[in-house]
Each structure stands twice: as C-alpha cells, then as structure tokens.
Design a protein around this motif. Structure first.
Motif, PDB file in Angstrom:
ATOM      1  N   SER A 126      61.890  51.356  22.511  1.00 27.77           N
ATOM      2  CA  SER A 126      63.351  51.275  22.573  1.00 27.77           C
ATOM      3  C   SER A 126      63.975  50.957  21.222  1.00 27.77           C
ATOM      4  O   SER A 126      65.204  50.809  21.123  1.00 27.77           O
ATOM      5  CB  SER A 126      63.772  50.206  23.591  1.00 27.77           C
ATOM      6  OG  SER A 126      63.262  48.938  23.221  1.00 27.77           O
ATOM      7  N   ALA A 127      63.162  50.873  20.170  1.00 25.09           N
ATOM      8  CA  ALA A 127      63.675  50.455  18.857  1.00 25.09           C
ATOM      9  C   ALA A 127      64.325  51.589  18.084  1.00 25.09           C
ATOM     10  O   ALA A 127      65.066  51.339  17.128  1.00 25.09           O
ATOM     11  CB  ALA A 127      62.535  49.862  18.026  1.00 25.09           C
ATOM     12  N   TYR A 128      64.081  52.834  18.472  1.00 21.40           N
ATOM     13  CA  TYR A 128      64.578  53.978  17.705  1.00 21.40           C
ATOM     14  C   TYR A 128      66.089  53.935  17.492  1.00 21.40           C
ATOM     15  O   TYR A 128      66.585  54.316  16.426  1.00 21.40           O
ATOM     16  CB  TYR A 128      64.230  55.281  18.418  1.00 21.40           C
ATOM     17  CG  TYR A 128      62.764  55.573  18.562  1.00 21.40           C
ATOM     18  CD1 TYR A 128      62.069  56.290  17.585  1.00 21.40           C
ATOM     19  CD2 TYR A 128      62.063  55.154  19.686  1.00 21.40           C
ATOM     20  CE1 TYR A 128      60.721  56.575  17.733  1.00 21.40           C
ATOM     21  CE2 TYR A 128      60.725  55.432  19.840  1.00 21.40           C
ATOM     22  CZ  TYR A 128      60.040  56.136  18.861  1.00 21.40           C
ATOM     23  OH  TYR A 128      58.712  56.416  19.004  1.00 21.40           O
ATOM     24  N   TRP A 129      66.799  53.482  18.517  1.00 16.76           N
ATOM     25  CA  TRP A 129      68.254  53.519  18.452  1.00 16.76           C
ATOM     26  C   TRP A 129      68.803  52.745  17.267  1.00 16.76           C
ATOM     27  O   TRP A 129      69.901  53.066  16.761  1.00 16.76           O
ATOM     28  CB  TRP A 129      68.842  52.943  19.741  1.00 16.76           C
ATOM     29  CG  TRP A 129      68.459  53.711  20.967  1.00 16.76           C
ATOM     30  CD1 TRP A 129      67.433  53.430  21.825  1.00 16.76           C
ATOM     31  CD2 TRP A 129      69.081  54.896  21.461  1.00 16.76           C
ATOM     32  NE1 TRP A 129      67.374  54.363  22.823  1.00 16.76           N
ATOM     33  CE2 TRP A 129      68.388  55.284  22.636  1.00 16.76           C
ATOM     34  CE3 TRP A 129      70.166  55.679  21.041  1.00 16.76           C
ATOM     35  CZ2 TRP A 129      68.731  56.397  23.383  1.00 16.76           C
ATOM     36  CZ3 TRP A 129      70.520  56.790  21.787  1.00 16.76           C
ATOM     37  CH2 TRP A 129      69.809  57.151  22.935  1.00 16.76           C
ATOM     38  N   GLU A 130      68.083  51.743  16.814  1.00 14.80           N
ATOM     39  CA  GLU A 130      68.593  50.889  15.741  1.00 14.80           C
ATOM     40  C   GLU A 130      67.909  51.131  14.400  1.00 14.80           C
ATOM     41  O   GLU A 130      68.201  50.424  13.424  1.00 14.80           O
ATOM     42  CB  GLU A 130      68.420  49.416  16.138  1.00 14.80           C
ATOM     43  CG  GLU A 130      69.175  49.055  17.415  1.00 14.80           C
ATOM     44  CD  GLU A 130      68.918  47.636  17.862  1.00 14.80           C
ATOM     45  OE1 GLU A 130      68.144  46.939  17.165  1.00 14.80           O
ATOM     46  OE2 GLU A 130      69.464  47.213  18.894  1.00 14.80           O
ATOM     47  N   LEU A 131      67.020  52.109  14.314  1.00 12.99           N
ATOM     48  CA  LEU A 131      66.316  52.366  13.060  1.00 12.99           C
ATOM     49  C   LEU A 131      67.171  53.252  12.146  1.00 12.99           C
ATOM     50  O   LEU A 131      67.549  54.368  12.531  1.00 12.99           O
ATOM     51  CB  LEU A 131      64.981  53.050  13.322  1.00 12.99           C
ATOM     52  CG  LEU A 131      63.922  52.243  14.076  1.00 12.99           C
ATOM     53  CD1 LEU A 131      62.649  53.060  14.246  1.00 12.99           C
ATOM     54  CD2 LEU A 131      63.619  50.938  13.358  1.00 12.99           C
ATOM     55  N   PRO A 132      67.485  52.801  10.944  1.00 12.86           N
ATOM     56  CA  PRO A 132      68.284  53.627  10.017  1.00 12.86           C
ATOM     57  C   PRO A 132      67.650  54.987   9.746  1.00 12.86           C
ATOM     58  O   PRO A 132      68.369  55.990   9.599  1.00 12.86           O
ATOM     59  CB  PRO A 132      68.336  52.776   8.744  1.00 12.86           C
ATOM     60  CG  PRO A 132      68.154  51.366   9.225  1.00 12.86           C
ATOM     61  CD  PRO A 132      67.197  51.473  10.383  1.00 12.86           C
ATOM     62  N   LEU A 133      66.304  55.039   9.699  1.00 15.10           N
ATOM     63  CA  LEU A 133      65.646  56.313   9.416  1.00 15.10           C
ATOM     64  C   LEU A 133      65.871  57.322  10.538  1.00 15.10           C
ATOM     65  O   LEU A 133      65.972  58.530  10.299  1.00 15.10           O
ATOM     66  CB  LEU A 133      64.145  56.088   9.201  1.00 15.10           C
ATOM     67  CG  LEU A 133      63.325  57.309   8.760  1.00 15.10           C
ATOM     68  CD1 LEU A 133      63.919  57.942   7.510  1.00 15.10           C
ATOM     69  CD2 LEU A 133      61.873  56.911   8.529  1.00 15.10           C
ATOM     70  N   VAL A 134      65.974  56.843  11.781  1.00 17.09           N
ATOM     71  CA  VAL A 134      66.249  57.741  12.895  1.00 17.09           C
ATOM     72  C   VAL A 134      67.642  58.348  12.735  1.00 17.09           C
ATOM     73  O   VAL A 134      67.832  59.568  12.879  1.00 17.09           O
ATOM     74  CB  VAL A 134      66.126  56.989  14.235  1.00 17.09           C
ATOM     75  CG1 VAL A 134      66.674  57.830  15.386  1.00 17.09           C
ATOM     76  CG2 VAL A 134      64.677  56.625  14.500  1.00 17.09           C
ATOM     77  N   ALA A 135      68.627  57.520  12.445  1.00 20.77           N
ATOM     78  CA  ALA A 135      69.984  58.026  12.242  1.00 20.77           C
ATOM     79  C   ALA A 135      70.029  59.019  11.090  1.00 20.77           C
ATOM     80  O   ALA A 135      70.706  60.065  11.172  1.00 20.77           O
ATOM     81  CB  ALA A 135      70.944  56.859  11.985  1.00 20.77           C
TER      82      ALA A 135
END
Length: 404
Positions: free
Chosen positions: A383-392
């Motif tokens: 569930s951490a993807y939403w807050e990862l800058p690299l994902v954005a």
C-alpha cells in the motif's frame, strides 16, 4: 485532447472517501487531472467470515489422521526421549539422596533402573500422540520427573495380601512384605506387570494433559491470529474470488465512471483512455483493455499488480492466447503502452516483460520502485506506492508520452 486519467484501486478498499483522498494526493504530485474509479462496494462480504473459523466455540485442535509412522501429527523422529530418560535417572538420584521421610516401610528410592523398564518406557514413549513430538526442554524434563516419581511408588500385590497399613499414594495399602519389586524389576511377575501398567497409565495421562494444553494454546492462537487477520484476508482473497466470478459487474462500474466524463472515451482507437491502477485494479484494467470488446487504452500504469501472475495460472481469455513459455504473449493494439511498477518487498507485485509483448513489438516497461522502509514487509509496501515520489514521477512520464 488531454483527457483525464482514470485511477482504479485494488482489493480491500471499502472507503470511497479515503480512496478519493489518495487520488487527490496523487493528482497533486503528478499535476494530472485524475478521476477515481471506486468498485470496492462490489467486493467480498466479510461480515460473517469469523463463523467459519475453528476455535471460536471451544473446538479442540486435535491430531489429524495417522500417518504411516503412527504419528497423529507429523512423521518426526522421537528425539525427546533421551532427555526424558536423563531426567528420570537424574530425579531418581536426587530422590535417593533425600533424607528418610520417617514413614513406616518407606525406604529410600533406588537410583538404578533395570534396562527392561527403561526399554519399556522408551517403547511406550513412541506410542504417545503429543509428547513424542515435543522438543520443549521444560516439558520433557517434567515428564521424566513424573515418570521417575511413579517408579518410586509401591505397587499393590493384589487381593488377599496382608497389608500393614492403609492406602498409600492412592494405589491401595501396603505392608512391609508386599512383594514390591523395586526399581530393578525384581520380584513377582505380577508386581512387575503392575508397575509397567502403572507407568503406561501415567505416560498416557501425561500425554493427554500435554495434548489438552497444546490444543487449548493452539486454539487460542488460531482464534487470535485469524480474528486479527480476518478483515484483510477476507477482503483480499474474497475480492479476488468475487472478481473472478463477477468481473462483468466490476467492468461495468469502470465503464460507468468513464461514461460520466465522456461516453465516447475508450470505445474507439481514436479516443483511448489513460488508466492508472493498483493491485487487482491493474488486472481489471488489463482485462478490459484486452477483451473482445476492449477498453481502448493509450497508456496503462500498474503498480503492485498481478496481470502476468494471473495470466500464467489462469489465462485471461478475451483476445489473449495462453502463455506457453516459448515466447511472450502478443497484446492487442487496444493496449498501446504499459508501464508496470513493482516494489522489491511487495509479494503481490509481479513483472510483465517476460510474459507479454506490446502490439508494436516492444515489451511493457517494468520499473522497480523501492520503498524507503522495505524492511517493514509486504503488508506495508503493497500500500506504500501511493506515497512514493518515484511512483508519481513515473506516472507523469508515462501519461505525458501517451499524449505526445
């Protein structure tokens, strides 16, 4: 035209407001116009799942069917017996050194034990259901002590004997000439047999007590663990099962959300949609883009998702052939670009490039996006993807390419 990006969530999402807030944060991080697609209300009903759990009504945890070795639990060597034997001998030696109790006809125990009795106990130990599988030092030591105490008891000679005093230890009265065979197994055959029977009864009683204690403990642990894990487990596995059986309902929800923006979006090659999807949402988007009546998709970004895993074990159908291992499955032109993000500690994230090939001959792009706290394990990283800058960042790059 720069159309909005539709964001599809994964399993166990029952909070539309919370999901909308996550999409808002991602919108701010990417600078893209994003529309949340919430389908969690169509997922599994987990309200009564605890009724299926063992242990909630006192159901004991008992050994399963016997295995070929006679074990009620598992085929394992009886490694605990040497410690039990050592405890028996150690306790007998301690008892022999103890001061005389002063009781009539209560000689100090003899610390020596015949090989016959030791062999008998060793054989009976292999017949236990629970004790033979334990390696707990304290439990083995106490079992040995209890057996040693039984070895020091007098055994009643049978009816008609002349007893010099009343009941002793709960096993009848004994006189000084009761024919007690002692620890060496000497004396009448009947007394020796009664001693062996008493040892057998004691060992079986210890085994039952150990079994009851282990059963109660495992039952409590079972209930606590299942109850604690129930919501997440039921919703994760339940949503997967519900989607496999009722995917049309979920697809219809996605289509309805897109239609509210523009009914023409995604229906033809010249009006494709852009989609971002997490976890099972990636499977939803993938299935829709590759179906017989596809959702035309110019760019798909998945993270922590399982399309390749699901297609390997259960071919998705639609326009896709099964994966045979000889080469990648060629995707239809309805899915033009695909970027797949995965976190190394996320056990629910899978790669795509080895299994699939885009229609233009290129492979989907797999990008590793490690989370700073990967050591916390998959329950956090999924569930951490939403807050990862690299994902954005990668979402912004992929969506910009789709427009360009």
């Amino acid at each position: 035209m720069n159309e909005p990006v539709f964001v599809i969530h994964g399993v166990a999402n029952r909070d539309p407001e919370g999901f909308a807030a996550s999409v808002d944060a991602l919108r701010t991080a990417t600078g893209l116009d994003m529309v949340p697609v919430h389908w969690g209300d169509l997922g599994a009903d987990d309200r009564h799942v605890t009724a299926s759990f063992p242990g909630r009504t006192g159901t004991p945890v008992v050994p399963g069917p016997r295995l070929p070795g006679g074990s009620g639990l598992r085929d394992a060597p009886d490694d605990g017996w040497p410690q039990v034997e050592s405890a028996v001998r150690a306790w007998l030696g301690t008892a022999a050194d103890a001061p005389d109790s002063g009781l009539r006809s209560s000689p100090a125990p003899d610390p020596t034990v015949s090989d016959g009795l030791i062999d008998y106990l060793a054989d009976e130990w292999t017949k236990t259901e629970w004790l033979r599988h334990t390696d707990d030092p304290a439990l083995l030591t106490e079992a040995g002590r209890a057996l040693a105490e039984t070895l020091t008891e007098r055994i009643a000679p049978g009816p008609g004997a002349d007893h010099g005093y009343g009941g002793y230890g709960g096993y009848g009265g004994y006189g000084e000439d009761d024919g007690y065979d002692g620890l060496r197994g000497r004396g009448e055959e009947g007394a020796d047999g009664r001693l062996r029977a008493r040892l057998r009864e004691q060992l079986r009683a210890l085994d039952r007590v150990a079994g009851a204690a282990i059963s109660a403990t495992l039952g409590r642990v079972n209930t606590v663990m299942r109850t604690a894990a129930a919501p997440g487990t039921a919703r994760f596995l339940g949503d997967v099962l519900v989607y496999q059986r009722h995917r049309d309902r979920v697809h219809a929800r996605v289509r309805e959300t897109i239609d509210r923006v523009d009914p023409a979006l995604g229906r033809t090659p010249d009006r494709p949609v852009r989609v971002v999807a997490h976890s099972l949402g990636g499977v939803v988007a993938f299935d829709m883009a590759t179906s017989a009546e596809p959702l035309w998709t110019s760019s798909l970004v998945t993270f922590g998702s399982q399309p390749a895993f699901f297609h390997a074990i259960d071919p998705r159908g639609g326009l896709l052939p099964p994966y045979e291992g000889a080469g990648p499955v060629v995707l239809p032109p309805s899915l033009r670009r695909w970027t797949n993000l995965w976190e190394p500690m996320d056990l629910l994230a899978f790669v795509t490039a080895r299994m699939f090939q885009l229609h233009d001959g290129t492979a989907p792009v797999d990008i590793c996006v490690p989370a700073p706290a990967s050591g916390l394990g998959w329950g956090w990283t999924h569930s951490a993807y939403w807050e990862l800058p690299l994902v954005a960042k990668e979402i912004g790059t992929a969506m910009a390419a789709a427009v360009g």
